[in-house]
Design a protein around this motif. Structure first.
Motif, PDB file in Angstrom:
ATOM      1  N   VAL A 634      71.755  50.829  16.016  1.00  0.00           N
ATOM      2  CA  VAL A 634      73.172  51.164  15.927  1.00  0.00           C
ATOM      3  C   VAL A 634      73.860  50.852  17.257  1.00  0.00           C
ATOM      4  CG1 VAL A 634      74.828  53.043  15.540  1.00  0.00           C
ATOM      5  CG2 VAL A 634      72.688  52.939  14.220  1.00  0.00           C
ATOM      6  N   PRO A 635      74.982  50.147  17.230  1.00  0.00           N
ATOM      7  CA  PRO A 635      75.701  49.856  18.474  1.00  0.00           C
ATOM      8  C   PRO A 635      76.422  51.101  19.004  1.00  0.00           C
ATOM      9  CG  PRO A 635      76.933  49.039  16.592  1.00  0.00           C
ATOM     10  CD  PRO A 635      75.620  49.525  16.045  1.00  0.00           C
ATOM     11  N   GLU A 636      76.876  51.029  20.227  1.00  0.00           N
ATOM     12  CA  GLU A 636      77.589  52.164  20.836  1.00  0.00           C
ATOM     13  C   GLU A 636      78.837  52.530  20.042  1.00  0.00           C
ATOM     14  OE1 GLU A 636      76.767  54.103  23.258  1.00  0.00           O
ATOM     15  OE2 GLU A 636      74.924  53.058  23.850  1.00  0.00           O
ATOM     16  N   SER A 637      79.446  51.536  19.387  1.00  0.00           N
ATOM     17  CA  SER A 637      80.671  51.794  18.616  1.00  0.00           C
ATOM     18  C   SER A 637      80.408  52.494  17.297  1.00  0.00           C
ATOM     19  CB  SER A 637      81.398  50.476  18.352  1.00  0.00           C
ATOM     20  OG  SER A 637      80.539  49.557  17.683  1.00  0.00           O
ATOM     21  N   GLY A 638      79.117  52.667  16.941  1.00  0.00           N
ATOM     22  CA  GLY A 638      78.770  53.383  15.724  1.00  0.00           C
ATOM     23  C   GLY A 638      78.487  52.456  14.562  1.00  0.00           C
ATOM     24  N   ALA A 639      77.829  53.011  13.552  1.00  0.00           N
ATOM     25  CA  ALA A 639      77.409  52.235  12.380  1.00  0.00           C
ATOM     26  C   ALA A 639      78.437  52.338  11.273  1.00  0.00           C
ATOM     27  CB  ALA A 639      76.056  52.734  11.878  1.00  0.00           C
ATOM     28  N   SER A 640      78.481  51.295  10.447  1.00  0.00           N
ATOM     29  CA  SER A 640      79.278  51.332   9.218  1.00  0.00           C
ATOM     30  C   SER A 640      78.729  50.272   8.284  1.00  0.00           C
ATOM     31  CB  SER A 640      80.761  51.076   9.492  1.00  0.00           C
ATOM     32  OG  SER A 640      80.971  49.755   9.938  1.00  0.00           O
ATOM     33  N   GLY A 660      80.349  56.236  11.042  1.00  0.00           N
ATOM     34  CA  GLY A 660      79.184  56.476  11.874  1.00  0.00           C
ATOM     35  C   GLY A 660      78.106  57.313  11.226  1.00  0.00           C
ATOM     36  N   ARG A 661      78.437  58.015  10.130  1.00  0.00           N
ATOM     37  CA  ARG A 661      77.471  58.934   9.504  1.00  0.00           C
ATOM     38  C   ARG A 661      76.812  58.289   8.298  1.00  0.00           C
ATOM     39  NH1 ARG A 661      80.398  64.264   7.989  1.00  0.00           N
ATOM     40  NH2 ARG A 661      81.969  62.785   7.220  1.00  0.00           N
ATOM     41  N   ALA A 662      75.537  58.593   8.094  1.00  0.00           N
ATOM     42  CA  ALA A 662      74.822  58.113   6.915  1.00  0.00           C
ATOM     43  C   ALA A 662      75.321  58.848   5.679  1.00  0.00           C
ATOM     44  CB  ALA A 662      73.323  58.320   7.075  1.00  0.00           C
ATOM     45  N   ALA A 663      75.317  58.155   4.556  1.00  0.00           N
ATOM     46  CA  ALA A 663      75.744  58.756   3.293  1.00  0.00           C
ATOM     47  C   ALA A 663      74.973  58.114   2.147  1.00  0.00           C
ATOM     48  CB  ALA A 663      77.249  58.582   3.097  1.00  0.00           C
ATOM     49  N   PHE A 664      74.799  58.878   1.099  1.00  0.00           N
ATOM     50  CA  PHE A 664      74.134  58.399  -0.110  1.00  0.00           C
ATOM     51  C   PHE A 664      75.052  58.677  -1.288  1.00  0.00           C
ATOM     52  CE2 PHE A 664      71.442  59.227  -3.861  1.00  0.00           C
ATOM     53  CZ  PHE A 664      70.790  58.003  -3.964  1.00  0.00           C
ATOM     54  N   ALA A 665      75.356  57.643  -2.056  1.00  0.00           N
ATOM     55  CA  ALA A 665      76.208  57.784  -3.235  1.00  0.00           C
ATOM     56  C   ALA A 665      75.429  57.384  -4.469  1.00  0.00           C
ATOM     57  CB  ALA A 665      77.460  56.932  -3.099  1.00  0.00           C
ATOM     58  N   TYR A 666      75.547  58.183  -5.522  1.00  0.00           N
ATOM     59  CA  TYR A 666      74.942  57.857  -6.812  1.00  0.00           C
ATOM     60  C   TYR A 666      76.073  57.822  -7.841  1.00  0.00           C
ATOM     61  CZ  TYR A 666      71.262  57.359 -10.300  1.00  0.00           C
ATOM     62  OH  TYR A 666      70.436  56.852 -11.278  1.00  0.00           O
ATOM     63  N   ALA A 681      76.797  61.794  13.214  1.00  0.00           N
ATOM     64  CA  ALA A 681      76.700  60.335  13.223  1.00  0.00           C
ATOM     65  C   ALA A 681      75.288  59.896  13.586  1.00  0.00           C
ATOM     66  CB  ALA A 681      77.708  59.758  14.213  1.00  0.00           C
ATOM     67  N   ILE A 682      74.926  58.701  13.152  1.00  0.00           N
ATOM     68  CA  ILE A 682      73.660  58.117  13.546  1.00  0.00           C
ATOM     69  C   ILE A 682      73.756  57.769  15.029  1.00  0.00           C
ATOM     70  CG2 ILE A 682      71.956  56.318  13.068  1.00  0.00           C
ATOM     71  CD1 ILE A 682      73.422  55.816  10.398  1.00  0.00           C
ATOM     72  N   PRO A 683      72.846  58.248  15.862  1.00  0.00           N
ATOM     73  CA  PRO A 683      72.935  57.943  17.302  1.00  0.00           C
ATOM     74  C   PRO A 683      72.806  56.438  17.546  1.00  0.00           C
ATOM     75  CG  PRO A 683      71.386  59.721  16.869  1.00  0.00           C
ATOM     76  CD  PRO A 683      71.707  59.119  15.548  1.00  0.00           C
ATOM     77  N   SER A 684      73.362  55.978  18.635  1.00  0.00           N
ATOM     78  CA  SER A 684      73.209  54.573  18.987  1.00  0.00           C
ATOM     79  C   SER A 684      71.752  54.294  19.343  1.00  0.00           C
ATOM     80  CB  SER A 684      74.117  54.219  20.163  1.00  0.00           C
ATOM     81  OG  SER A 684      73.785  54.989  21.295  1.00  0.00           O
ATOM     82  N   GLY A 685      71.363  53.035  19.213  1.00  0.00           N
ATOM     83  CA  GLY A 685      69.985  52.658  19.476  1.00  0.00           C
ATOM     84  C   GLY A 685      69.189  52.529  18.195  1.00  0.00           C
ATOM     85  N   VAL A 686      67.864  52.417  18.340  1.00  0.00           N
ATOM     86  CA  VAL A 686      66.984  52.211  17.196  1.00  0.00           C
ATOM     87  C   VAL A 686      66.557  53.556  16.624  1.00  0.00           C
ATOM     88  CG1 VAL A 686      64.800  51.227  16.424  1.00  0.00           C
ATOM     89  CG2 VAL A 686      66.176  50.016  18.130  1.00  0.00           C
ATOM     90  N   HIS A 687      66.812  53.757  15.332  1.00  0.00           N
ATOM     91  CA  HIS A 687      66.484  55.023  14.670  1.00  0.00           C
ATOM     92  C   HIS A 687      66.099  54.749  13.219  1.00  0.00           C
ATOM     93  CE1 HIS A 687      68.106  57.408  18.013  1.00  0.00           C
ATOM     94  NE2 HIS A 687      69.088  56.493  18.044  1.00  0.00           N
ATOM     95  N   GLN A 688      65.393  55.737  12.651  1.00  0.00           N
ATOM     96  CA  GLN A 688      65.094  55.687  11.226  1.00  0.00           C
ATOM     97  C   GLN A 688      66.065  56.582  10.475  1.00  0.00           C
ATOM     98  OE1 GLN A 688      61.130  56.279   9.813  1.00  0.00           O
ATOM     99  NE2 GLN A 688      60.259  54.581  11.024  1.00  0.00           N
ATOM    100  N   VAL A 689      66.702  56.008   9.450  1.00  0.00           N
ATOM    101  CA  VAL A 689      67.572  56.751   8.537  1.00  0.00           C
ATOM    102  C   VAL A 689      66.843  56.844   7.202  1.00  0.00           C
ATOM    103  CG1 VAL A 689      69.781  56.787   7.333  1.00  0.00           C
ATOM    104  CG2 VAL A 689      69.658  55.951   9.687  1.00  0.00           C
TER     105      VAL A 689
END
Length: 788
Positions: A634-640, A660-666, A681-689
């Motif tokens: 995730v970049p410093e500007s956040g994920a989308s 910036g936040r993870a979401a799940f839609a069904y 929000a998902i932190p910047s850097g490498v992470h597992q969602v």
């Protein structure tokens, strides 16, 4: 006209170097070589255009007495011939495989549809290399070849973007150009398209006026113009198969509105009106009878009054869809005419690849996926009325009711899938070729079949059937050229024997007589209590006095019936029809059916950029617990944007980032939507969602709890109230890092769906729960068949 010296029975035609003096110096005046000449067909070979519409009954188009205006079909018929006893196989993929090969559908492995293929030769969905397709033969004889539209002949385990492409039109199919879709149906507003074997996006959006039929016609016109500009001496073979008017019935509103009020009297009355018009036009003989409605079909008067306006609109939309399709066919014809080559273009306008489709339930559907998932109850009368104005639009995925399908097959019995009766197999066909047809506006009543088209084209082009193609000896074509009838209306019919079979529905035609038995009803595949094949009741009809199969003579002529039953069995043995396969669940299960499957096991690892993965290409997460884990940077500007999405507007799920936040839609059928968002929000850097879905169990289509994690720490939870049990879509796909087609959720658009950041990988894992999520095999079979 110079003699054709090519040995055309062996393809590719072997090179034959000339013999003569070979000089040492090219300047020597005795140096002489003949000029290089491109391979061309015989000089008189015509251009060829085959137009194949989808799911159009014999009594639908105005060219054959129906209520749906098809002025371009009528114009072609006025300058050519109407064939009123042309037949198909009762189903799309088998008809297409037979049409393009000149062989019966079981002979080329397409006994039913690719989704129900077995290891039996007649049902494998694999065309033997001893039966080369027509396009390949024409290409190797010097024709330019192109296909536009639907291809449903690719085996399901070969339909992913990785192929293999042996059965795709532009690889093993013999077409130098292909632009269209792979599968049984497609969203006309947001199709999944291929250019050759490369996935491509539509050139415009529905909001910008995009419609698939128009796009396909544009492509066909451009190709034909380019071909004639650059290769005016070379004839073309163009195959235009738009996928219209198969469900979903999508058409611009103004085309449907033309028909407002035209169908308020219902299907019973419409059928009588069509029949009267057919007699006036000479489409059916004066002594033909209108066959009665089966007790298995509802009468119009028995339908709920408050549903009837919805039913009317369904038919208005379909009629507009068919007229719209004919309009774009007319554009192609006009383009050929403008190039001044229409006179020597052999046009086949085949109005339907089978009878009208009775796969829309008694009430029809706003989203046919509801019925396919066993959730038709969600489409209540009130719901249907609230959606009535949206039928045909990009927000719908609609199909008309069974009664309309029956009416569109006037005056014949039954519908698509029922290969035993003419309602499933008789399709009006027009042949136009001014250079080869003198009887303009004539009618031809000889029995003909879709396997006759290929040998007709070869004879018209002066080309022999090849005995060897690509080093493989070829078996003879099984069709009969129709050329003998072009200028002789009274010529005795030459195709006087033809078997029919589909899902156990069987029939045989021989010299005017037909013996038939309906084994299965299209809309009663589940729990119908199908009788044993040997217990089926056969009917007998004398076509010399009974054009529509109205009077069963089996009791009066039992010896004739036995003779034809025996003849059916002989033909069945000859063409790989046996064993007759009316199984349901066994044919849907690849292991039991004996066909390969692309995805095995309980886990699948996917990577960014992968997309256009059909449901056969992704592990099945329905009716069970599952998890989705993604490693993202995730970049410093956040994920989308989308991490992974399956399905689209009419059903599916998506794991994505928003603000910036993870979401799940069904999304359940576009009717209900459930969204769970992370609290942070998902932190910047490498992470597992990670998203975990815990299925409730206790049956099909139940809900479950959702939990979201970052690096194993819970960051949000929610609830999905219901799920889709059987299928998300017939055409929407799974994409990683973006979403093609239509979006699962309104949280993003297709244009804004691309993930901002970097996805390393995505893994789907099935849970080890023991919930009761067994799916009845018959139900799986019903869905598979309804998708074609």
């Amino acid at each position: 006209m110079s003699a054709d010296r090519h040995a055309r029975t062996m393809l590719p035609i072997p090179d034959r170097p000339g013999h003569g003096l070979t000089t040492f110096d090219a300047r020597d005046p005795d140096t002489s070589y003949p000029p290089i000449k491109p391979l061309l067909p015989p000089e008189s070979a015509p251009n060829v255009l085959i137009v194949l519409l989808d799911d159009v009954g014999f009594g639908a188009s105005s060219a054959f007495g129906g209520p749906c205006a098809t002025p371009n079909a009528e114009k072609l018929a006025a300058g050519g011939l109407r064939y009123t006893r042309f037949h198909t196989t009762a189903l799309c993929a088998p008809t297409r495989a037979a049409l393009l090969s000149g062989r019966n559908h079981h002979s080329v492995g397409m006994g039913s549809i690719t989704e129900t293929a077995t290891s039996a030769p007649g049902n494998s969905s694999l065309r033997p290399n001893t039966k080369a397709p027509l396009a390949m033969t024409l290409k190797l004889n010097g024709y330019s070849t192109a296909q536009f539209g639907k291809c449903h002949e690719v085996p399901v385990w070969q339909s992913s973007p990785m192929g293999p492409f042996d059965s795709w039109p532009s690889a093993g199919g013999g077409f130098e150009t292909f632009y269209g879709f792979i599968g049984g149906e497609n969203n006309q507003w947001d199709p999944a398209l291929y250019d050759g074997t490369t996935p491509v996006e539509p050139p415009a959006t529905p909001e910008e006026g995009y419609h698939l039929t128009e796009d396909l016609a544009d492509r066909a016109i451009t190709w034909i113009r380019t071909q004639k500009s650059l290769m005016p001496d070379r004839p073309f073979f163009a195959y235009f198969a738009p996928g219209a008017t198969h469900a979903p019935h999508h058409v611009p509103q103004e085309w449907a509105d033309k028909y407002k009020g035209r169908f308020r009297d219902g299907w019973d009355v419409q059928r009588e009106r069509t029949f009267a018009r057919q007699k006036e036009m000479g489409i059916v003989p004066a002594d033909a009878e209108l066959t009665p409605r089966s007790d298995e079909m509802p009468a119009w008067d028995d339908m709920p009054d408050d549903l009837k306006p919805v039913l009317e609109r369904q038919m208005e939309v379909y009629a507009g869809f068919l007229e719209h399709t004919d309009h774009h066919v007319g554009r192609i014809i006009d383009a050929i005419d403008d190039l001044e080559v229409l006179d020597n273009t052999l046009v086949y306008y085949i109005v339907g690849d089978n009878g009208a489709s009775a796969e829309g339930t008694f009430n029809g559907a706003f989203n046919e996926m509801a019925n396919f998932n066993g959730m038709a109850a969600l489409e209540t009368v009130d719901f249907m009325r609230s959606k009535m104005d949206e039928f045909g639009s990009p927000t719908s995925y609609n199909h008309y009711a069974v009664g309309w399908a029956w009416a569109m097959n006037s005056p014949l019995q039954w519908t698509k899938q029922v290969a035993s009766h003419w309602g499933g197999t008789r399709n009006g066909t027009i042949v136009h070729w001014p250079a080869g047809i003198d009887d303009k506006g004539g009618t031809r009543t000889q029995f003909t079949h879709c396997i006759d088209v290929a040998p007709t084209i070869l004879e018209a082009a002066g080309l022999p059937e090849p005995t060897m193609v690509n080093g493989v000896m070829q078996s003879p074509m099984e069709g009969t050229s129709m050329l003998y009838s072009f200028n002789d209306a009274d010529a005795p019919e030459r195709h006087d024997l033809q078997y029919f079979e589909m899902f156990g529905n069987r029939g045989i035609y021989h010299k005017g007589w037909s013996a038939v038995t309906k084994h299965r009803t299209p809309w009663q595949l589940v729990g119908a209590g199908t009788v044993a094949l040997d217990d089926d009741v056969w009917e007998l009809y004398d076509g010399s006095v009974d054009w529509s199969q109205a009077n069963d003579l089996s009791a009066e002529h039992p010896d004739k019936l036995r003779e034809l039953q025996r003849l059916w069995l002989i033909e069945a043995v000859k063409y790989n029809v046996l064993p007759v396969d009316d199984r349901t669940g066994d044919r849907v299960n690849p292991d039991l059916a004996g066909r390969p499957q692309l995805i095995r096991g309980n886990s699948q690892l996917l990577f960014p950029g992968m997309g256009r993965l059909s449901e056969n290409s992704v592990v099945n997460i329905k009716n069970k617990s599952f998890s989705v884990t993604a490693e993202v940077d995730v970049p410093e500007s956040g994920a989308s944007g989308v991490i992974i999405a399956q399905g689209g507007r009419f059903g599916g799920w998506s794991l994505y980032a928003s603000e910036g936040r993870a979401a799940f839609a069904y999304n359940v059928l576009g009717i209900q939507s459930f969204t769970t968002s992370a609290e942070t929000a998902i932190p910047s850097g490498v992470h597992q969602v990670r998203m975990e879905f815990a299925y409730d169990g206790g049956g099909l289509g139940k809900g479950g709890d959702v939990t979201l994690y970052y690096d194993g720490e819970s960051v949000g939870s929610g609830r999905v109230g219901a799920t889709q049990a059987m299928i998300f879509s017939a055409d929407e796909t799974t994409d990683v890092g973006y979403e093609s087609g239509t979006p699962v959720t309104d949280a993003y658009t297709v244009q804004t769906s691309r993930f901002r950041g970097k996805i390393h990988w995505v893994q789907i894992d099935l849970g080890d729960d023991d919930h009761d999520h067994f799916i009845d095999p018959d139900e799986r079979m019903r869905i598979a068949i309804a998708r074609q």
